[in-house]
Design an enzyme around this catalytic site. Structure first.
Site, mmCIF file in Angstrom:
data_model
loop_
_atom_site.group_PDB
_atom_site.id
_atom_site.type_symbol
_atom_site.label_atom_id
_atom_site.label_comp_id
_atom_site.label_asym_id
_atom_site.label_seq_id
_atom_site.Cartn_x
_atom_site.Cartn_y
_atom_site.Cartn_z
ATOM 1 N N GLY A 1 0.855 -1.193 0.000
ATOM 2 C CA GLY A 1 0.000 0.000 0.000
ATOM 3 C C GLY A 1 0.884 1.234 0.000
ATOM 4 O O GLY A 1 0.529 2.283 0.542
ATOM 5 N N GLY B 1 -0.179 4.853 -0.827
ATOM 6 C CA GLY B 1 -1.294 5.442 -0.076
ATOM 7 C C GLY B 1 -0.880 6.498 0.928
ATOM 8 O O GLY B 1 0.298 6.810 1.103
ATOM 9 N N LYS C 1 2.766 7.246 3.094
ATOM 10 C CA LYS C 1 3.602 8.435 2.891
ATOM 11 C C LYS C 1 3.624 9.333 4.124
ATOM 12 O O LYS C 1 4.643 9.947 4.418
ATOM 13 C CB LYS C 1 3.195 9.188 1.622
ATOM 14 N N HIS D 1 -8.022 2.864 20.434
ATOM 15 C CA HIS D 1 -7.039 3.735 21.098
ATOM 16 C C HIS D 1 -7.397 3.999 22.575
ATOM 17 O O HIS D 1 -6.565 3.823 23.470
ATOM 18 C CB HIS D 1 -6.928 5.082 20.378
ATOM 19 N N ARG E 1 -1.477 14.419 30.017
ATOM 20 C CA ARG E 1 -1.825 14.879 28.666
ATOM 21 C C ARG E 1 -0.929 14.166 27.661
ATOM 22 O O ARG E 1 0.282 14.351 27.648
ATOM 23 C CB ARG E 1 -1.694 16.397 28.556
ATOM 24 N N TYR F 1 0.176 16.628 35.255
ATOM 25 C CA TYR F 1 0.094 17.562 36.362
ATOM 26 C C TYR F 1 -0.953 17.100 37.358
ATOM 27 O O TYR F 1 -1.908 16.418 37.008
ATOM 28 C CB TYR F 1 -0.177 18.996 35.889
ATOM 29 N N LEU G 1 4.626 18.580 35.623
ATOM 30 C CA LEU G 1 5.754 18.040 34.845
ATOM 31 C C LEU G 1 5.422 18.223 33.366
ATOM 32 O O LEU G 1 4.703 17.424 32.762
ATOM 33 C CB LEU G 1 5.952 16.561 35.174
ATOM 34 N N TRP H 1 -4.398 28.349 35.103
ATOM 35 C CA TRP H 1 -3.031 27.847 35.017
ATOM 36 C C TRP H 1 -2.093 28.975 34.621
ATOM 37 O O TRP H 1 -2.314 29.657 33.619
ATOM 38 C CB TRP H 1 -2.936 26.725 33.993
HETATM 39 N N1 LIG Z 1 1.741 21.536 32.156
HETATM 40 C C1 LIG Z 1 0.731 22.054 31.513
HETATM 41 O O1 LIG Z 1 0.769 22.197 30.291
HETATM 42 C C2 LIG Z 1 -0.489 22.440 32.270
HETATM 43 C C3 LIG Z 1 -1.503 23.018 31.577
HETATM 44 N N2 LIG Z 1 -2.617 23.395 32.206
HETATM 45 C C4 LIG Z 1 -3.662 24.026 31.376
HETATM 46 O O2 LIG Z 1 -4.528 24.793 32.173
HETATM 47 C C5 LIG Z 1 -5.842 24.744 31.644
HETATM 48 C C6 LIG Z 1 -6.816 24.274 32.713
HETATM 49 O O3 LIG Z 1 -6.459 22.946 33.098
HETATM 50 P P1 LIG Z 1 -7.515 21.871 33.509
HETATM 51 O O4 LIG Z 1 -8.373 22.431 34.587
HETATM 52 O O5 LIG Z 1 -6.804 20.615 33.797
HETATM 53 O O6 LIG Z 1 -8.304 21.633 32.158
HETATM 54 P P2 LIG Z 1 -9.612 22.274 31.526
HETATM 55 O O7 LIG Z 1 -10.044 23.450 32.298
HETATM 56 O O8 LIG Z 1 -9.380 22.412 30.080
HETATM 57 O O9 LIG Z 1 -10.632 21.119 31.701
HETATM 58 C C7 LIG Z 1 -10.927 20.561 32.926
HETATM 59 C C8 LIG Z 1 -12.047 19.584 32.770
HETATM 60 O O10 LIG Z 1 -13.253 20.292 32.701
HETATM 61 C C9 LIG Z 1 -13.989 19.871 31.573
HETATM 62 N N3 LIG Z 1 -14.759 20.997 31.085
HETATM 63 C C10 LIG Z 1 -14.279 22.107 30.512
HETATM 64 N N4 LIG Z 1 -15.318 22.939 30.227
HETATM 65 C C11 LIG Z 1 -16.431 22.311 30.652
HETATM 66 C C12 LIG Z 1 -17.824 22.631 30.643
HETATM 67 N N5 LIG Z 1 -18.240 23.773 30.129
HETATM 68 N N6 LIG Z 1 -18.677 21.746 31.172
HETATM 69 C C13 LIG Z 1 -18.243 20.567 31.681
HETATM 70 N N7 LIG Z 1 -16.972 20.219 31.721
HETATM 71 C C14 LIG Z 1 -16.075 21.072 31.214
HETATM 72 C C15 LIG Z 1 -12.948 19.398 30.585
HETATM 73 O O11 LIG Z 1 -13.568 18.585 29.652
HETATM 74 P P3 LIG Z 1 -12.949 18.331 28.215
HETATM 75 O O12 LIG Z 1 -11.794 17.458 28.428
HETATM 76 O O13 LIG Z 1 -14.044 17.693 27.485
HETATM 77 O O14 LIG Z 1 -12.586 19.650 27.629
HETATM 78 C C16 LIG Z 1 -11.989 18.718 31.530
HETATM 79 O O15 LIG Z 1 -12.441 17.443 31.847
HETATM 80 C C17 LIG Z 1 -5.803 23.788 30.465
HETATM 81 O O16 LIG Z 1 -5.688 24.534 29.296
HETATM 82 C C18 LIG Z 1 -4.545 22.975 30.732
HETATM 83 O O17 LIG Z 1 -3.991 22.464 29.548
HETATM 84 C C19 LIG Z 1 -2.794 23.190 33.537
HETATM 85 C C20 LIG Z 1 -1.790 22.620 34.286
HETATM 86 C C21 LIG Z 1 -0.533 22.223 33.719
HETATM 87 O O1 LIG Z 2 -6.465 6.145 14.173
HETATM 88 C C1 LIG Z 2 -6.815 7.303 14.053
HETATM 89 O O2 LIG Z 2 -6.136 8.261 14.717
HETATM 90 C C2 LIG Z 2 -6.164 9.610 14.268
HETATM 91 C C3 LIG Z 2 -5.635 10.446 15.430
HETATM 92 O O3 LIG Z 2 -4.321 10.078 15.727
HETATM 93 P P1 LIG Z 2 -3.395 11.076 16.559
HETATM 94 O O4 LIG Z 2 -2.153 10.313 16.803
HETATM 95 O O5 LIG Z 2 -3.213 12.291 15.703
HETATM 96 O O6 LIG Z 2 -4.137 11.414 17.809
HETATM 97 C C4 LIG Z 2 -7.558 10.044 13.869
HETATM 98 O O7 LIG Z 2 -7.513 11.328 13.274
HETATM 99 C C5 LIG Z 2 -8.142 9.061 12.876
HETATM 100 O O8 LIG Z 2 -9.506 9.388 12.633
HETATM 101 C C6 LIG Z 2 -8.080 7.649 13.400
HETATM 102 O O9 LIG Z 2 -8.418 6.738 12.366
#
Ligand SMILES: NC(=O)C1=CN([C@@H]2O[C@H](COP(=O)(O)OP(=O)(O)OC[C@H]3O[C@@H](n4cnc5c(N)ncnc54)[C@H](OP(=O)(O)O)[C@@H]3O)[C@@H](O)[C@H]2O)C=CC1
Ligand SMILES: O=C1O[C@H](COP(=O)(O)O)[C@@H](O)[C@H](O)[C@H]1O
Length: 517
Positions: free
Chosen positions: A41, A44, A48, A273, A393, A401, A422, A509
């Site tokens: 393949g 495809g 690539k 996944h 993440r 974190y 971290l 954050w």
């Molecule tokens: N080292 C790093 O890079 C760090 C980064 N951060 C950043 O700080 C920000 C806040 O962190 P964190 O509190 O963990 O993450 P978020 O505030 O993005 O999300 C927290 C949780 O709340 C859910 N949520 C968000 N909005 C709603 C809503 N309106 N109703 C219901 N559930 C909701 C999210 O769901 P869903 O997943 O569906 O969005 C997730 O489960 C993020 O952007 C994060 O990446 C924080 C700490 C360390």
């Molecule tokens: O297997 C698949 O994964 C990708 C997402 O992969 P990621 O490593 O970028 O998270 C998804 O876009 C695709 O639909 C699915 O077949």
């Protein structure tokens, strides 16, 4: 580590693990000889965008050496060697022109169909010519076939490989086959496929790839869980309120509507996944790191999952999905799903695992969010600050974190939510994190099946999702519409709340900086 070839690799060859493999008892044993990698393949998209770049990165790092490896592209398109090289060249980034042309010289193309003898005879001839040209009497002949193909042709391609292209029995060596998902559409089709492939190859020769198992932070999960005393007593129903495993993409099906509509988000992302990630979060400690011990534990936890209840599922479809001419106007295929899994065992009874995935949402990320229960007897009256959460993440910007409550700096005794953080970009500044495919192809060459899906694991995964998928296919559950660029259907947030997830409000954050020391 043994060196292998006398010809030098671009990066000095000090990584030369092309000649190392992990034997059954998990010890490194050396292998030398020809390695032929065949990408079926080859014309495809997957080939690539993922397969050739992964091979190229392995070559750049010295894991594949010019003297030992040859790469064959095989597909129906009428291409020359140079035609294939031109097609993939633009996807091979980050190297000097010299390295790039050294790599491209290793790539050859054979054209043929997927069910006719002639093409595979030609392929075998090309591989054999390369093997004999190496005058490699004492070394082994290793043949790795990567099926970057639609699963409908797996059985015929595998039959052809089995009949015409196996590593010759006159030499030591092996034949291994990497197969890509989807492995079937439900339990029956997956079992049929497994049975067909199982008649042709031993389980040790089949590598069912799930590229999430090659992601750095997914590979870290066992270390995190079992090498840290901190987590051992906490990782259970006494302390954990709920776990979310989330995949979000901020783009839609984009030209893949025809394929996607046959599968939907549960088959595309959740059944494979996210379920693999779930296994690593929920399984018991394996006896050892041997692939079979790890996979035994994964199977056990999958078998402990209770039947999914309709009231613990939300499916959605984004507005505009059906504008794709390849998608039927009455499609009910979910582009979003939130599904609760419950594990019937001593560790997890009562803890919901919310597996959520969606396309065309408000952001792109994949993460695991472990939410802990409230601290009992809260003398600070600080529930408004939120619960402890441990977030891993997976992408983008790998990080883990722990959200926790601390005293707000200052004269008052006030609390606020902060984090132990971290972030890989800061802690491992300048360290290159390997691509998932790169790692998994290297594992295949080494004979390490730890990060591949075993047949009984696949079966257990389909057993969990098949009844739900049949109900969705039969229209018993309807997809709720949602707007592209949003969080998906509100019903999903409502489901998470019902499952006991308590969203933190007011947490901000502040990315760390060392400048104000
Ligand atoms: N080292 C790093 O890079 C760090 C980064 N951060 C950043 O700080 C920000 C806040 O962190 P964190 O509190 O963990 O993450 P978020 O505030 O993005 O999300 C927290 C949780 O709340 C859910 N949520 C968000 N909005 C709603 C809503 N309106 N109703 C219901 N559930 C909701 C999210 O769901 P869903 O997943 O569906 O969005 C997730 O489960 C993020 O952007 C994060 O990446 C924080 C700490 C360390
Ligand atoms: O297997 C698949 O994964 C990708 C997402 O992969 P990621 O490593 O970028 O998270 C998804 O876009 C695709 O639909 C699915 O077949």
């Amino acid at each position: 580590m043994s060196g292998g070839s006398s010809e030098s690799s671009p990066l000095s060859g000090q990584n030369s693990l092309s000649s190392l493999s992990i034997s059954k008892d998990n010890e490194l044993s050396s292998e030398s000889g020809c390695l032929s990698i065949v990408v079926l393949g080859a014309s495809g998209d997957l080939a690539k965008k993922k397969t050739f770049p992964a091979l190229f990165h392995l070559f750049q790092q010295g894991f594949l050496q010019s003297g030992e490896v040859h790469i064959f592209g095989y597909a129906r398109s009428n291409l020359s060697d140079d035609g294939l090289r031109e097609r993939i060249r633009g996807y091979l980034k980050g190297a000097s022109d010299e390295h790039l042309s050294q790599f491209l010289q290793l790539v050859k193309y054979v054209s043929g169909s997927y069910d006719r003898v002639e093409g595979f005879e030609l392929l075998n001839k090309a591989i054999s010519e390369y093997e004999t040209s190496k005058n490699n009497d004492s070394g082994s002949y290793r043949r790795l076939f990567y099926l970057a193909l639609p699963p409908s042709v797996y059985p015929s391609v595998c039959k052809m490989i089995r009949s015409y292209c196996m590593s010759p029995s006159s030499h030591t060596g092996w034949t291994r086959v990497i197969v890509e998902k989807p492995f079937g559409k439900d339990l029956n089709t997956a079992e049929e496929l497994s049975a067909e492939l199982g008649q042709l190859f031993q389980e040790e020769q089949l590598y069912r790839i799930d590229h999430y198992l090659g992601k750095e932070l997914v590979q870290n999960l066992l270390v995190l869980r079992f090498a840290n005393r901190l987590f051992l007593p906490l990782w259970n129903r006494d302390n954990i309120a709920n776990v979310q495993i989330v995949f979000k993409e901020d783009f839609g099906t984009e030209g893949r509507g025809g394929y996607f509509d046959q599968y939907g988000i549960i088959r595309d992302i959740i059944q494979n996944h996210l379920l693999q990630v779930f296994c690593l979060v929920a399984m018991e400690k394996p006896v050892s790191l041997k692939p079979e011990h790890i996979r035994d534990e994964k199977v056990k936890v999958l078998q402990s999952v209770e039947p999914i209840k309709h009231e613990e599922v939300v499916i959605g479809q984004y507005d505009g999905y059906k504008d794709d001419p390849t998608v039927p106007d009455d499609s009910n295929t979910p582009t979003f799903a939130s599904v609760v899994l419950r594990v019937h065992n001593e560790r997890w009874e009562g803890v919901p695992f919310i597996l959520k995935a969606g396309k065309a949402l408000n952001s792109r990320k994949a993460e695991i969010r472990v939410q802990f229960k409230d601290a009992p007897g809260d003398i600070f009256r600080c529930k408004k600050q939120g619960r402890n959460e441990f977030v891993i993440r997976l992408q983008p910007s790998e990080a883990m974190y722990m959200k926790l409550t601390v005293k707000k700096p200052g004269l008052e005794m006030a609390t606020e939510q902060s984090e132990l953080d971290l972030s890989y970009g800061m802690r491992y500044n300048g360290v290159k994190i390997p691509e998932a495919y790169e790692r998994l192809i290297l594992d295949t060459i080494r004979g390490d099946q730890q990060h591949f899906v075993r047949r009984d694991e696949l079966r257990a995964a389909w057993e969990i999702f098949t009844p739900l998928l049949h109900d969705i296919d039969g229209g018993k559950l309807r997809s709720v519409p949602y707007k592209p660029g949003t969080r998906g259907p509100q019903e999903a947030d409502e489901l998470s709340r019902r499952m006991g997830y308590v969203q933190t409000h007011g947490y901000v954050w502040v990315p760390p900086t060392l400048s104000k020391v």
